[in-house]
Design an enzyme around this catalytic site. Structure first.
Site, PDB file in Angstrom:
ATOM      1  CG  ASP A  89     -51.627  60.668 141.583  1.00  0.00           C
ATOM      2  OD1 ASP A  89     -51.405  61.828 141.908  1.00  0.00           O
ATOM      3  OD2 ASP A  89     -50.975  60.047 140.714  1.00  0.00           O
ATOM      4  CG  ASP A  91     -50.245  64.514 136.536  1.00  0.00           C
ATOM      5  OD1 ASP A  91     -50.415  64.719 135.339  1.00  0.00           O
ATOM      6  OD2 ASP A  91     -50.642  65.292 137.441  1.00  0.00           O
TER       7      ASP A  91
HETATM    8  N1  LIG Z   1     -42.403  71.704 140.577  1.00  0.00           N
HETATM    9  C1  LIG Z   1     -42.395  70.399 140.237  1.00  0.00           C
HETATM   10  N2  LIG Z   1     -43.573  69.793 139.938  1.00  0.00           N
HETATM   11  C2  LIG Z   1     -43.510  68.492 139.607  1.00  0.00           C
HETATM   12  C3  LIG Z   1     -42.313  67.768 139.555  1.00  0.00           C
HETATM   13  N3  LIG Z   1     -42.596  66.486 139.198  1.00  0.00           N
HETATM   14  C4  LIG Z   1     -43.929  66.421 139.016  1.00  0.00           C
HETATM   15  N4  LIG Z   1     -44.490  67.626 139.246  1.00  0.00           N
HETATM   16  C5  LIG Z   1     -45.907  67.981 139.146  1.00  0.00           C
HETATM   17  O1  LIG Z   1     -46.591  67.271 140.144  1.00  0.00           O
HETATM   18  C6  LIG Z   1     -47.893  66.993 139.690  1.00  0.00           C
HETATM   19  C7  LIG Z   1     -48.175  65.511 139.907  1.00  0.00           C
HETATM   20  O2  LIG Z   1     -49.533  65.386 140.079  1.00  0.00           O
HETATM   21  P1  LIG Z   1     -50.256  64.054 140.675  1.00  0.00           P
HETATM   22  O3  LIG Z   1     -51.506  63.955 139.893  1.00  0.00           O
HETATM   23  O4  LIG Z   1     -49.352  62.918 140.447  1.00  0.00           O
HETATM   24  O5  LIG Z   1     -50.507  64.345 142.127  1.00  0.00           O
HETATM   25  C8  LIG Z   1     -47.991  67.371 138.228  1.00  0.00           C
HETATM   26  O6  LIG Z   1     -48.696  68.596 138.119  1.00  0.00           O
HETATM   27  C9  LIG Z   1     -46.547  67.563 137.838  1.00  0.00           C
HETATM   28  O7  LIG Z   1     -46.415  68.546 136.850  1.00  0.00           O
HETATM   29  C10 LIG Z   1     -41.106  68.440 139.865  1.00  0.00           C
HETATM   30  O8  LIG Z   1     -40.005  67.868 139.840  1.00  0.00           O
HETATM   31  N5  LIG Z   1     -41.192  69.764 140.202  1.00  0.00           N
HETATM   32 MG   LIG Z   2     -49.028  60.959 140.294  1.00  0.00          MG
END
Ligand SMILES: Nc1nc2c(ncn2[C@@H]2O[C@H](COP(=O)(O)O)[C@@H](O)[C@H]2O)c(=O)[nH]1
Ligand SMILES: [Mg+2]
Length: 546
Positions: A89, A91
């Protein structure tokens, strides 16, 4: 049977047998030397439980080469030798954002949207994220403005309304059943699973506090009167905060701010680059599976993995680190029906409008290419994976990354828990209190032991022991966090978060780059299988209970 003072036939005076120890601490005995000279089959025939107990007693085991924050811990055995594909993953996994700077950024951006787009008072833009307040794994009860900490069975342990801890009587009045059923999670109760949830929840708690002091909020879903925001309900507040948070993510507000000062939020230390290189050298196929969009992934991984280069395609850069890349994956949907799989035109960042004909792609033609969306079915087809258990997926989200992949597809999972070393340190500080707690629990068990139906008097009539137990439990919790206690435990009970983690994460560690310190054939052993209460009594078959 040999006793600790009488070495067994194997004569093992000291051999390091712990999975985390790379070198034996003492190699004085001949058998110890033979072990490390590779005579394991011979020892496997003679090593007894008594030998192991004596090794533990003389301190030869439990000496780890790796510091606590660098270890990979195992809930279940995982043989890396059997893992052909390792996925990541992005983030909070490959990209280990700096905290609390990154939380503060989100907190401020959410407040800005609430002011500009939802009419909230401007003073909230002065508020700050409080690093010492919330922990992950809490349940948010948006109808009442409460945060609830539960144990592994959903028993309510602590409740905080806004920022005020509720008394036992108030907790009982709000949750008369005393526990939250798993079916309620995701419905009335939102689970604070990821680190992204902490700034969102912090804004919500501060708004609950603010409105409690400035107006009477309605506990309940209905907006009774829409004329002025003083009559918003707790649930309305949550809807607004949730919508503002989605805006900062979906409109790229947070991502653009992050990219404007990458060194502040994501300093580059080469550890991820090193780990991927080592895993690749160990023969593993590596893939990226992120919910982030391509433009952001490209910038973040370009920053972290900028050193990757390919002579044939100098523009490939970070993409060379992976055999396969999926962005905008929409996990957890990806692990179910998924979405259309499209290829991204990497020089423009645009998805291409043709259907990816999975069967026509060979694994060798995938390197350096990036896909968007798709599903686990398409992914298995593309990569030729037949058994999910040959895949190890590394992620930070207990639900979207770990639970579904493990439960529905048997992928092996490694959960990244950035809070781990702070928890381990707090556990160390709480050690004496925990010992005292065990002593008190022993006392309680002794008071009841052997009582039968003829007993008339209740032990501890005055409740002194109960009171003392409560006091020590509170002190243990305060050692971790004065508002909510520990992430994994509440005194001697494990939390809902710990329960989910031990159930669905095969492995866990503080940061993904810790994998770099293990060879590609490493066997992660889980602790000896936990015994059930009726099994934990040596010689029990010959004992009576009195
Ligand atoms: N619409 C929303 N997007 C969110 C939220 N919290 C995180 N995120 C987005 O998810 C991905 C996480 O990516 P990964 O690499 O961990 O799969 C990242 O783009 C964030 O911006 C939310 O509350 N609402
Ligand atoms: Mg993540």
């Amino acid at each position: 049977m040999a006793s600790p003072s009488q070495p067994s036939e194997a004569g093992l005076s000291a051999v390091a047998v712990d999975s985390g120890a790379a070198e034996p601490t003492h190699l004085s005995s001949a058998v110890g030397r033979r072990l490390h000279a590779g005579h394991v089959p011979e020892l496997a025939r003679v090593l007894t439980a008594e030998d192991v107990r004596s090794l533990k007693a003389n301190g030869s085991v439990h000496k780890f080469r790796r510091a606590a924050a660098q270890r990979v811990y195992s809930n279940r055995d995982v043989n890396l030798d059997h893992i052909t594909h390792i996925g990541f993953d992005m983030d909070y996994t490959l990209a280990a954002y700096v905290r609390p700077a990154f939380d503060q950024l989100q907190y401020t951006l959410i407040c800005n949207v609430l002011v500009q787009g939802f009419g909230y008072p401007e003073c909230i833009q002065e508020w700050r994220f409080d690093e010492g307040f919330l922990i992950r794994g809490l349940l948010l009860d948006a109808l009442r403005g409460n945060f609830v900490k539960c144990d592994a069975y959903g028993v309510v342990l602590r409740v905080v309304h806004g920022r005020q801890r509720l008394s036992e009587e108030e907790v009982e009045a709000a949750y008369p059943a005393g526990n939250i059923a798993s079916a309620q999670i995701g419905e009335e109760f939102q689970s604070m699973d990821t680190l992204y949830h902490l700034p969102i929840a912090n804004v919500y708690a501060d708004l609950v506090e603010y409105f409690d002091q400035n107006a009477n909020l309605t506990a309940g879903k209905a907006r009774l009167d829409q004329r002025e925001h003083s009559q918003l309900s707790y649930f309305n507040l949550w809807q607004d905060v949730r919508a503002a948070a989605d805006q900062i993510h979906d409109r790229g507000i947070l991502k653009n701010e992050t990219l404007s000062d990458l060194e502040k939020y994501l300093p580059n230390d080469d550890s991820v680059y090193r780990m991927l290189s080592l895993l690749r050298a160990a023969g593993k196929q590596l893939f990226l599976l992120t919910n982030s969009e391509y433009w952001y992934t490209d910038a973040v991984l370009g920053h972290i993995l900028g050193r990757y280069a390919n002579e044939a395609d100098p523009n490939a850069g970070w993409r060379e680190a992976f055999d396969f890349c999926i962005v905008s994956a929409r996990k957890p949907l990806f692990f179910r029906s998924g979405t259309a799989l499209r290829e991204i035109e990497t020089h423009t960042g645009r998805p291409m409008l043709y259907e990816v004909r999975v069967k026509h792609l060979s694994a060798t033609s995938l390197r350096g290419r990036v896909f968007q969306g798709g599903s686990i079915g398409a992914f298995h087809e593309l990569t030729g994976i037949v058994r999910g258990s040959t895949v190890l997926y590394v992620g930070d989200h207990i639900y979207a990354d770990v639970l579904v992949a493990r439960k529905a597809h048997h992928w092996r999972t490694l959960l990244v828990v950035p809070e781990l070393s702070a928890e381990i340190k707090a556990l160390g500080r709480a050690r004496e209190l925990l010992d005292r707690l065990s002593a008190l629990e022993f006392l309680r068990a002794e008071m009841f032991r052997g009582l039968d139906a003829s007993a008339r008097q209740r032990p501890d009539e005055e409740g002194i022991l109960h009171h003392e137990l409560q006091k020590v439990r509170e002190s243990v919790e305060d050692t971790f966090n004065t508002h909510f206690g520990g992430l994994f435990r509440s005194a001697q009970r494990t939390t809902l978060f710990a329960h989910q983690m031990s159930f669905f994460a095969d492995l866990y560690t503080e940061r993904c780059s810790n994998l770099a310190d293990y060879p590609g054939f490493y066997y992660f052993s889980s602790a000896a299988s936990p015994r059930m209460p009726h099994e934990d009594q040596p010689g029990f078959e010959n004992q009576t209970h009195r």
